[in-house]
Write a protein that holds these residues in place. Structure first.
Motif, PDB file in Angstrom:
ATOM      1  N   ASP A 160      35.514  28.978  47.276  1.00  0.00           N
ATOM      2  CA  ASP A 160      35.239  28.179  46.075  1.00  0.00           C
ATOM      3  C   ASP A 160      34.019  27.327  46.391  1.00  0.00           C
ATOM      4  N   PRO A 161      32.807  27.886  46.237  1.00  0.00           N
ATOM      5  CA  PRO A 161      31.610  27.210  46.726  1.00  0.00           C
ATOM      6  C   PRO A 161      31.307  25.886  46.048  1.00  0.00           C
ATOM      7  N   VAL A 183      39.189  36.284  51.429  1.00  0.00           N
ATOM      8  CA  VAL A 183      40.346  37.071  50.997  1.00  0.00           C
ATOM      9  C   VAL A 183      40.726  36.792  49.541  1.00  0.00           C
ATOM     10  N   ASN A 184      40.047  35.814  48.924  1.00  0.00           N
ATOM     11  CA  ASN A 184      40.367  35.417  47.550  1.00  0.00           C
ATOM     12  C   ASN A 184      39.199  34.579  47.049  1.00  0.00           C
ATOM     13  N   ILE A 185      38.892  34.670  45.755  1.00  0.00           N
ATOM     14  CA  ILE A 185      37.793  33.906  45.179  1.00  0.00           C
ATOM     15  C   ILE A 185      38.305  33.079  44.013  1.00  0.00           C
ATOM     16  N   HIS A 186      37.959  31.783  44.014  1.00  0.00           N
ATOM     17  CA  HIS A 186      38.182  30.926  42.850  1.00  0.00           C
ATOM     18  C   HIS A 186      36.888  30.891  42.048  1.00  0.00           C
ATOM     19  N   VAL A 187      36.960  31.286  40.797  1.00  0.00           N
ATOM     20  CA  VAL A 187      35.780  31.354  39.941  1.00  0.00           C
ATOM     21  C   VAL A 187      35.777  30.148  39.007  1.00  0.00           C
ATOM     22  N   LYS A 188      34.923  29.173  39.320  1.00  0.00           N
ATOM     23  CA  LYS A 188      34.713  28.052  38.404  1.00  0.00           C
ATOM     24  C   LYS A 188      33.254  27.641  38.491  1.00  0.00           C
ATOM     25  N   ASP A 189      32.655  27.409  37.337  1.00  0.00           N
ATOM     26  CA  ASP A 189      31.259  27.005  37.293  1.00  0.00           C
ATOM     27  C   ASP A 189      31.176  25.485  37.291  1.00  0.00           C
ATOM     28  N   GLY A 205      32.805  20.422  35.871  1.00  0.00           N
ATOM     29  CA  GLY A 205      32.832  21.807  35.476  1.00  0.00           C
ATOM     30  C   GLY A 205      32.059  22.069  34.205  1.00  0.00           C
ATOM     31  N   CYS A 206      31.805  23.345  33.950  1.00  0.00           N
ATOM     32  CA  CYS A 206      31.157  23.792  32.722  1.00  0.00           C
ATOM     33  C   CYS A 206      31.589  25.238  32.479  1.00  0.00           C
ATOM     34  N   PRO A 207      31.354  25.766  31.288  1.00  0.00           N
ATOM     35  CA  PRO A 207      31.741  27.157  31.028  1.00  0.00           C
ATOM     36  C   PRO A 207      31.047  28.119  31.991  1.00  0.00           C
ATOM     37  N   LEU A 208      31.767  29.147  32.389  1.00  0.00           N
ATOM     38  CA  LEU A 208      31.245  30.118  33.340  1.00  0.00           C
ATOM     39  C   LEU A 208      29.931  30.720  32.822  1.00  0.00           C
ATOM     40  N   GLY A 209      28.915  30.715  33.689  1.00  0.00           N
ATOM     41  CA  GLY A 209      27.616  31.252  33.333  1.00  0.00           C
ATOM     42  C   GLY A 209      26.638  30.231  32.826  1.00  0.00           C
ATOM     43  N   LEU A 213      26.777  28.003  39.450  1.00  0.00           N
ATOM     44  CA  LEU A 213      27.436  29.063  40.199  1.00  0.00           C
ATOM     45  C   LEU A 213      26.671  30.374  40.039  1.00  0.00           C
ATOM     46  N   ASP A 214      26.219  30.925  41.153  1.00  0.00           N
ATOM     47  CA  ASP A 214      25.588  32.244  41.147  1.00  0.00           C
ATOM     48  C   ASP A 214      26.688  33.281  41.364  1.00  0.00           C
ATOM     49  N   HIS A 215      27.389  33.589  40.288  1.00  0.00           N
ATOM     50  CA  HIS A 215      28.535  34.482  40.415  1.00  0.00           C
ATOM     51  C   HIS A 215      28.110  35.876  40.861  1.00  0.00           C
ATOM     52  N   ALA A 216      27.021  36.372  40.301  1.00  0.00           N
ATOM     53  CA  ALA A 216      26.551  37.706  40.686  1.00  0.00           C
ATOM     54  C   ALA A 216      26.179  37.745  42.165  1.00  0.00           C
ATOM     55  N   GLY A 217      25.528  36.688  42.638  1.00  0.00           N
ATOM     56  CA  GLY A 217      25.176  36.638  44.049  1.00  0.00           C
ATOM     57  C   GLY A 217      26.395  36.555  44.943  1.00  0.00           C
ATOM     58  N   MET A 218      27.393  35.801  44.509  1.00  0.00           N
ATOM     59  CA  MET A 218      28.632  35.692  45.275  1.00  0.00           C
ATOM     60  C   MET A 218      29.336  37.043  45.362  1.00  0.00           C
ATOM     61  N   VAL A 219      29.396  37.752  44.249  1.00  0.00           N
ATOM     62  CA  VAL A 219      30.039  39.071  44.232  1.00  0.00           C
ATOM     63  C   VAL A 219      29.270  40.049  45.117  1.00  0.00           C
ATOM     64  N   ALA A 220      27.948  39.989  45.078  1.00  0.00           N
ATOM     65  CA  ALA A 220      27.151  40.890  45.907  1.00  0.00           C
ATOM     66  C   ALA A 220      27.388  40.640  47.389  1.00  0.00           C
ATOM     67  N   ALA A 221      27.577  39.354  47.767  1.00  0.00           N
ATOM     68  CA  ALA A 221      27.794  39.022  49.179  1.00  0.00           C
ATOM     69  C   ALA A 221      29.203  39.371  49.642  1.00  0.00           C
ATOM     70  N   VAL A 222      30.189  39.125  48.801  1.00  0.00           N
ATOM     71  CA  VAL A 222      31.595  39.283  49.204  1.00  0.00           C
ATOM     72  C   VAL A 222      32.105  40.702  48.947  1.00  0.00           C
ATOM     73  N   ARG A 223      31.607  41.378  47.918  1.00  0.00           N
ATOM     74  CA  ARG A 223      32.026  42.733  47.544  1.00  0.00           C
ATOM     75  C   ARG A 223      33.533  42.810  47.262  1.00  0.00           C
ATOM     76  N   PRO A 224      34.008  41.997  46.317  1.00  0.00           N
ATOM     77  CA  PRO A 224      35.463  41.985  46.059  1.00  0.00           C
ATOM     78  C   PRO A 224      36.014  43.311  45.566  1.00  0.00           C
ATOM     79  N   GLY A 225      35.216  44.068  44.814  1.00  0.00           N
ATOM     80  CA  GLY A 225      35.697  45.360  44.334  1.00  0.00           C
ATOM     81  C   GLY A 225      35.981  46.323  45.465  1.00  0.00           C
ATOM     82  N   GLU A 226      35.084  46.369  46.438  1.00  0.00           N
ATOM     83  CA  GLU A 226      35.256  47.270  47.578  1.00  0.00           C
ATOM     84  C   GLU A 226      36.380  46.819  48.490  1.00  0.00           C
TER      85      GLU A 226
END
Length: 266
Positions: A160-161, A183-189, A205-209, A213-226
């Motif tokens: 949760d960056p 092992v788990n990601i909390h998604v909050k902007d 906080g604010c609405p996601l996006g 929060l660089d959500h796309a960058g976080m996903v690229a680094a962590v690769r949660p789908g894989e």
């Protein structure tokens, strides 16, 4: 990997400020209606009072709704962690989130490693993963060093960056340092706004996006789908001037927006 919602996305609606606080069952139903597939019961103290029959009912409700459950607590004293492991077994949970510190216990890294080496093997035997969350009370480098020293595939990090900004840690640095262990990601902007008169900032906080929060960058680094890592929606929603009704309405809108945004990103 699946998308889900945490009790923190219902923070105000299940609080004592609600005329009729939202029940855990109602949160589960709302999560399913919004398209979530995971519900994380995080820092929700009442669940610790549930007996086996009530835990069984909770699990049955989740099963009926097609939801996977996760648990969240604070602290790493072995007795407390094993209490949550027992609950995890009853609920069919395979991920428990915790934090190193509590109000009355702030272990240094050496003590944290020793305590976790006592409890984590029991988690491993049960097929349950324990995730320690990134937050401002503990340096990210120290958190990573604890996880590495314990050296168990059943111990990792809940990323949760936004939490670590209060420690003057850049979210991108937190993501980079923790990515191999997540092992788990909390998604909050989150975002900074100027206070009246330009005297300082409010960090909230604010609405996601719409924030930092660089959500796309976080996903690229962590690769949660894989890696099969769930992403869980949370908020830092300030209380609104319109009172509970306005706050609850906006909380629902943020939750719906977040889960819809995640689903569209697939």
């Amino acid at each position: 990997m699946a998308y889900g919602i945490s009790t923190y996305a219902y923070f105000w609606r299940h609080s004592t400020l609600a005329p009729e606080p939202m029940t855990l069952t109602a949160m589960l139903r709302d999560t399913a209606e919004l398209g979530g597939r995971v519900f994380q019961i995080c820092d929700y103290a009442p669940v610790e009072t549930y007996d086996r029959a009530r835990l069984a009912d909770l699990r049955a409700t989740a099963d009926d709704l097609g939801l996977t459950l996760e648990l969240g607590t604070r602290g790493i004293r072995p007795g407390h962690l094993l209490t949550y492991l027992d609950m995890a077994r009853e609920l069919g949970v395979t991920l428990v989130r915790s934090m190193l510190n509590t109000a009355d216990h702030r272990p240094d890294t050496a003590e944290a490693v020793a305590l976790l080496k006592e409890a984590v093997p029991r988690y491993a035997d049960a097929g349950v993963t324990l995730g320690l969350e990134t937050y401002e009370q503990v340096a990210t480098d120290d958190l990573v060093s604890v996880v590495r020293a314990v050296g168990s595939p059943r111990l990792g990090i809940v990323l949760d960056p936004g939490n670590s900004v209060a420690r003057l840690e850049r979210p991108a640095d937190v993501v980079a340092a923790t990515a191999p262990y997540v092992v788990n990601i909390h998604v909050k902007d989150f975002a900074f706004t100027r206070r009246d008169g330009w005297v300082g900032f409010t960090y909230a906080g604010c609405p996601l996006g719409q924030g930092l929060l660089d959500h796309a960058g976080m996903v690229a680094a962590v690769r949660p789908g894989e890696r099969g890592i769930n992403q869980i929606v949370e908020h830092w929603l300030p209380w609104q001037d319109g009172g509970f009704d306005a706050t609850a309405r906006l909380e629902h809108q943020w939750t719906q927006h977040s889960i819809n945004t995640l689903l569209r990103s697939e």
